[in-house]
Design an enzyme around this catalytic site. Structure first.
Site: not given
Ligand code: UD1
Ligand code: CA
Length: 467
Positions: A21, A26, A33, A163, A178, A342, A375
């Site tokens: 979601a 970035r 993405k 975190e 994690n 082609r 051709y």
């Molecule tokens: C998360 C983990 C972190 C871990 C890291 C690994 C949590 C709180 N943290 O951090 O411990 O080391 O992943 O890469 O879980 N997403 C949603 N909805 C939301 C938020 C996120 O669908 O409301 C999805 C994002 O699109 C993404 C994934 O969840 O694919 C991870 O979210 P992101 O915000 O990137 O988490 P990190 O801060 O990287």
């Protein structure tokens, strides 16, 4: 044969939830993405393939940003979608999928932007948690900056995940992180997610906080680890996407080498789809393969070729800079350098297509040759036909396309134009520079009357000097 086919494992039944979601700010792109391509396919499709190899009871993708496009792109009968309208955190995201899950089996959480996790690694996590435990896939990194850290007690038991942004200086020293991939008993997870609070730096509902809920309820927290670090790498930027592309291409190249394919340089091949190779296939540098490509035994591909959706028969030699798109090529043919096939090109065995010859929607018979600057479009060229240099099928009248039919054993002199629709009977000889606009009966010589004149004493213009 190398196929990106699915492995099938006899692992315990699971639901799989894929989080997809997030906005991916970035990436600086209008495309969501998880739809950015890796090895020619969306990131999310790679995750879905891996998920499917575990034969999940339910497969749910949580969508939000660009949700409509994401749904359309990966829609399939076995995929359900849950909408997360506001991105309130990973815990909140999983919560959106709960109504679609089977409560009687555990739930494995994957990430739409972590494309290269192997099924064997996921199976290891699923097995570790099989007895109703909470499982976390963790890995130890040289540089754990940015990731959630795994906090363990004196006995080595996981006590919580913190975190990076919420961690103390000493917690930031922890190198075990994690990956985000977890598995939980689904019934319990429902209650745990409902109890989450967002009293943290990011004011999000963290999935990671579920670890503490599990411990509180006496559920054991177990960990499993991937074989390779790259399995857990995620894509947040174009730089990371490019890095993972290289990882994936290297993995594919290694599989090809293991299968006996000769690669001039495993770092200079790109497979964006499925490349199947027979025995003793060799591929020179800088070749790109897209979609489904089959190379039969003994095929050799020269440098800098682009081959897309094609079948190439045994013993065929493709020389440098040849471009092949949606074509079928027979056995022992010789292509290029600089040949262009082609869509709809079909070359029979032992035919030759040489430099700067373009073939579209046309059949070349057994042993037919078109070796220079031609051709050939919308044509049926018979067996053993010789297509001279510079021969053009004039297939387009400005409004419609028409077909040219050349029967077996015709000799087409250089610089001939064939104005379609037209048919040339078998064994005809066409003189050089002929324009054919009427059908030609078999076993004849055909030419246009032209007069060659010579003038004496001709003086060539000379360039005038500028004043
Ligand atoms: C998360 C983990 C972190 C871990 C890291 C690994 C949590 C709180 N943290 O951090 O411990 O080391 O992943 O890469 O879980 N997403 C949603 N909805 C939301 C938020 C996120 O669908 O409301 C999805 C994002 O699109 C993404 C994934 O969840 O694919 C991870 O979210 P992101 O915000 O990137 O988490 P990190 O801060 O990287
Ligand atoms: Ca992330």
């Amino acid at each position: 044969m190398l196929e990106s086919g699915f492995l099938s494992y006899g692992s315990p039944a699971v639901n799989i939830v894929i989080l997809a979601a997030g906005a991916g700010k970035r990436m600086r792109s209008a495309l969501p993405k998880v739809l950015h391509p890796l090895a020619g396919r969306p990131l999310l499709s790679h995750v879905l393939d891996t998920a499917r190899s575990l034969s999940p009871t339910r497969l749910v993708v949580v969508v939000g940003h660009g949700g409509d496009v994401v749904r359309k792109t990966v829609a399939a009968p076995d995929v359900a979608f849950a909408e997360q309208t506001q991105q309130l955190g990973t815990g909140h995201a999983v919560q959106q999928a709960l109504p679609l899950l089977d409560l009687s089996v555990p739930t494995l959480v994957l990430y739409g932007d972590v494309p290269l996790t192997r099924a064997s690694t996921l199976k290891r996590l699923v097995d570790a948690a099989a007895a109703g435990h909470y499982g976390v896939l963790t890995v130890t990194l040289d540089d754990p900056t940015g990731y959630g850290r795994i906090v363990r007690d004196a006995k080595g038991r996981v006590t919580r995940i913190v975190e990076h942004k919420d961690a103390t200086a000493s917690e930031r020293e922890i190198a075990e992180i994690n990956t985000g991939i977890v598995i939980a008993p689904t019934g319990r997870l429902t209650g745990w997610l409902a109890s989450l609070k967002n009293d943290n730096v990011q004011q999000e509902f963290y999935l990671t906080d579920v670890v503490e809920c599990a411990i509180r309820d006496g559920v054991e927290v177990v960990t499993a680890h991937p074989d390779e670090e790259w399995e857990t790498l995620g894509v947040n930027s174009k730089a990371q996407l490019a890095e993972l592309e290289r990882v994936q291409q290297r993995n594919t190249a290694m599989q090809l080498l293991e299968a006996g394919v000769t690669l001039a340089d495993p770092a200079r091949i790109d497979v964006r789809g499925t490349l199947r190779c027979g025995q003793d296939v060799s591929i020179d540098v800088n070749c790109v393969f897209e979609g489904e490509v089959d190379l039969a035994d003994g095929v050799s591909i020269g440098p800098n070729c682009v081959i897309r959706h094609a079948k190439i028969g045994a013993g065929t030699q493709v020389a440098a800079f040849t471009s092949i798109d949606e074509a079928i090529v027979g056995e022992r043919t010789v292509l290029g350098p600089y040949a262009r096939l082609r869509p709809g090109a079909q070359l029979a065995d032992e035919s030759h297509v040489g430099n700067f010859v373009e073939i579209k929607n046309a059949i070349l018979g057994v042993g037919a040759k078109a070796n220079h600057l031609s051709y050939i479009g919308d044509a049926d060229i018979g067996a053993r036909v010789n297509v001279g240099a510079g021969v053009i099928t004039c297939n387009y009248d400005g409004a419609n396309k028409h077909r040219t039919v050349i029967e077996d054993d015709v000799f087409i002199g250089s610089d001939t134009q064939l104005v379609a629709p037209v048919r040339v009977g078998r064994n005809v000889t066409i003189a050089a520079g002929t324009t054919i606009w009427k059908d030609v009966p078999p076993d004849t010589l055909v030419l246009n009357e032209k007069t060659q004149r010579t003038r004496d004493g001709y003086v060539r213009p000379v360039k005038q000097k500028k004043k």
